[in-house]
Design a protein around this motif. Structure first.
Motif, PDB file in Angstrom:
ATOM      1  N   ARG B  43      34.190  31.972  33.935  1.00  0.00           N
ATOM      2  CA  ARG B  43      33.721  30.752  34.621  1.00  0.00           C
ATOM      3  C   ARG B  43      34.814  30.137  35.489  1.00  0.00           C
ATOM      4  O   ARG B  43      34.559  29.634  36.578  1.00  0.00           O
ATOM      5  N   VAL B  46      35.079  32.523  38.712  1.00  0.00           N
ATOM      6  CA  VAL B  46      34.005  32.631  39.705  1.00  0.00           C
ATOM      7  C   VAL B  46      33.399  31.284  40.083  1.00  0.00           C
ATOM      8  O   VAL B  46      32.780  31.176  41.143  1.00  0.00           O
ATOM      9  N   GLU B  50      25.741  30.026  37.078  1.00  0.00           N
ATOM     10  CA  GLU B  50      24.840  31.155  37.356  1.00  0.00           C
ATOM     11  C   GLU B  50      25.639  32.434  37.631  1.00  0.00           C
ATOM     12  O   GLU B  50      25.298  33.506  37.117  1.00  0.00           O
ATOM     13  N   ASP B  51      26.688  32.294  38.431  1.00  0.00           N
ATOM     14  CA  ASP B  51      27.531  33.463  38.722  1.00  0.00           C
ATOM     15  C   ASP B  51      28.226  33.949  37.447  1.00  0.00           C
ATOM     16  O   ASP B  51      28.295  35.156  37.185  1.00  0.00           O
ATOM     17  N   ASP B  54      25.803  35.894  35.300  1.00  0.00           N
ATOM     18  CA  ASP B  54      25.590  37.270  35.794  1.00  0.00           C
ATOM     19  C   ASP B  54      26.764  38.163  35.414  1.00  0.00           C
ATOM     20  O   ASP B  54      26.583  39.294  34.946  1.00  0.00           O
ATOM     21  N   VAL B  55      27.976  37.641  35.653  1.00  0.00           N
ATOM     22  CA  VAL B  55      29.166  38.463  35.415  1.00  0.00           C
ATOM     23  C   VAL B  55      29.326  38.770  33.929  1.00  0.00           C
ATOM     24  O   VAL B  55      29.599  39.919  33.554  1.00  0.00           O
ATOM     25  N   ALA B  88      34.751  40.215  37.023  1.00  0.00           N
ATOM     26  CA  ALA B  88      34.880  38.986  37.811  1.00  0.00           C
ATOM     27  C   ALA B  88      35.525  39.283  39.165  1.00  0.00           C
ATOM     28  O   ALA B  88      35.077  38.771  40.202  1.00  0.00           O
ATOM     29  N   PHE B  91      33.081  40.949  41.402  1.00  0.00           N
ATOM     30  CA  PHE B  91      32.139  39.937  41.902  1.00  0.00           C
ATOM     31  C   PHE B  91      32.779  39.132  43.042  1.00  0.00           C
ATOM     32  O   PHE B  91      32.162  38.916  44.088  1.00  0.00           O
ATOM     33  N   GLU B  95      31.702  38.780  46.996  1.00  0.00           N
ATOM     34  CA  GLU B  95      31.451  37.470  47.607  1.00  0.00           C
ATOM     35  C   GLU B  95      32.304  37.266  48.851  1.00  0.00           C
ATOM     36  O   GLU B  95      31.826  36.765  49.860  1.00  0.00           O
ATOM     37  N   TRP B 110      34.725  26.721  47.750  1.00  0.00           N
ATOM     38  CA  TRP B 110      34.866  26.613  46.294  1.00  0.00           C
ATOM     39  C   TRP B 110      34.683  25.160  45.867  1.00  0.00           C
ATOM     40  O   TRP B 110      33.999  24.844  44.905  1.00  0.00           O
ATOM     41  N   ARG B 113      31.100  24.211  46.096  1.00  0.00           N
ATOM     42  CA  ARG B 113      30.330  24.764  44.973  1.00  0.00           C
ATOM     43  C   ARG B 113      30.574  23.939  43.712  1.00  0.00           C
ATOM     44  O   ARG B 113      29.665  23.709  42.921  1.00  0.00           O
ATOM     45  N   ASP B 117      27.857  22.011  41.473  1.00  0.00           N
ATOM     46  CA  ASP B 117      27.629  22.598  40.145  1.00  0.00           C
ATOM     47  C   ASP B 117      27.103  21.544  39.175  1.00  0.00           C
ATOM     48  O   ASP B 117      27.808  20.598  38.821  1.00  0.00           O
TER      49      ASP B 117
END
Lengths: 179, 187
Positions: B43, B46, B50-51, B54-55, B88, B91, B95, B110, B113, B117
């Motif tokens: 966490r 990334v 959500e990302d 997935d990872v 990670a 990923f 990206e 970043w 995001r 978040d």
């Protein structure tokens, strides 16, 4: 000294500010409620689904894999185009140069027809023949004459005499009608 | 639950993973023991739940398929960290390729995001720390996260990243100094 103490001491020497932040701050992120209870089940579900797919589609045997790879090798776009072009040229060559069955000539076609049948046909269909064809048919070689039922050899003088006699025997009205 | 899991040794989990009959039970125990540590590690790298979700799922699927390749030459959790870190990084590279952003743009993205978040509820200072982290090169960020947040020893980090302990120390010291400079510049 345990690892936590080592890290604290190291950070104290490097940046007291970051050490203070570390000791004050908790975790800035959170996760959806129940996330860590849900995660193992979800991963296992995906793992089982992948295993199911593998079992449903058993791996190809070595032989079929080799054949498939060979075929796939042939059907790369460049090779497929080349293959299609060569196929087209071969098909055109076969069409153009394949020996065609011979068409029978007129003599062969008429070989099975007797003279009687031919005469009957010409007699019945005399109107269908053009003048040129009839004249051409009338010109025959001297060798063919004996085979034909024509008048015996007659000289020009005989013909003129014959015509004079016919004319003398004709009436005036018949002559006018002819002219 | 935590006490029970802590009491279960890696050897016990690996023993369960050796038998098909107990494989799923062993795998579930492995996940329950390490999922939180790995999740927070991912966490921080990334950003965004959500990302990270997935990872970490991809990471544990790899563990599920490849646990038989674990040769016990390293600790189980450093092996798991290595897989999580690689996932990670893969990923992040995807990206970066997708957005083709510069470092400044990346830092700004970043931060955006982070603001978007829904699961970020840190204070301003923590948000600034994360923004400062985003300005670090990937390797320094990785080392800083593992040392500062995960409190891993240099030896363990060395096993995960396959880098010498001396190089890791230098990396960590540089990262700390850069973050401090980032804070001082904002004040």
């Amino acid at each position: 000294m345990n690892e936590k103490d080592k890290i604290r001491k190291e950070l104290e020497g490097l940046s007291p500010l970051l050490l203070k932040m570390k000791e004050q701050g908790g975790r800035p992120f959170r996760v959806p409620e129940g996330y860590f209870e849900y995660l193992p089940g979800e991963v296992l579900r995906r793992a089982r689904a992948e295993e199911g797919l593998i079992k449903d589609h058993p791996p190809a045997t070595a032989d079929s894999t080799g054949l498939l790879a060979w075929l796939q090798g042939w059907f790369t776009p460049r090779r497929a185009m080349a293959l299609a072009t060569v196929s087209l040229l071969v098909a055109a060559g076969i069409f153009l140069f394949w020996p065609q069955p011979l068409q029978p000539g007129p003599e062969e076609a008429l070989a099975g027809i007797s003279g009687e049948e031919a005469k009957a046909y010409v007699s019945d269909n005399i109107g269908e023949f053009g003048l040129d064809l009839l004249l051409e048919a009338a010109v025959v070689s001297a060798d063919e004459v004996p085979e034909m039922e024509v008048l015996p050899d007659i000289g020009q003088e005989d013909i003129d005499q014959y015509l004079d006699e016919v004319i003398e025997e004709m009436s005036l009205d018949e002559l006018e009608e002819l002219l | 639950m935590q006490t029970t899991l802590a009491a279960i040794s890696d050897d016990q989990i690996l023993a369960l993973l050796e038998k098909p009959r107990t494989y799923e039970r062993g795998f579930r125990l492995l996940m329950e023991k390490y999922q939180e540590r790995l999740y927070w590690h991912i966490r921080r790298l990334v950003s965004g739940h959500e990302d990270a979700n997935d990872v970490i799922q991809n990471c544990f699927l790899k563990v599920y398929r490849n646990i038989h390749n674990f040769e016990r030459k390293s600790k189980l959790y450093t092996w798991l960290y290595r897989i999580a870190t690689n996932e990670a990084i893969t990923f992040l590279k995807k990206e970066q390729r997708r957005s083709a952003a510069s470092i400044d743009e990346e830092e700004s993205q970043w931060a955006n995001r982070l603001e978007a978040d829904a699961y970020f509820d840190g204070e301003e200072a923590q948000a600034r720390l994360l923004r400062a982290l985003a300005s670090l090169p990937d390797k320094q960020r990785l080392v800083f996260n593992m040392r500062y947040f995960e409190e891993l020893s240099y030896r363990d980090i060395s096993e995960v990243l396959n880098t010498s302990e001396g190089a890791l120390k230098a990396s960590y010291h540089h990262a700390v100094k850069k973050i401090e400079a980032f804070f001082k510049a904002e004040l």
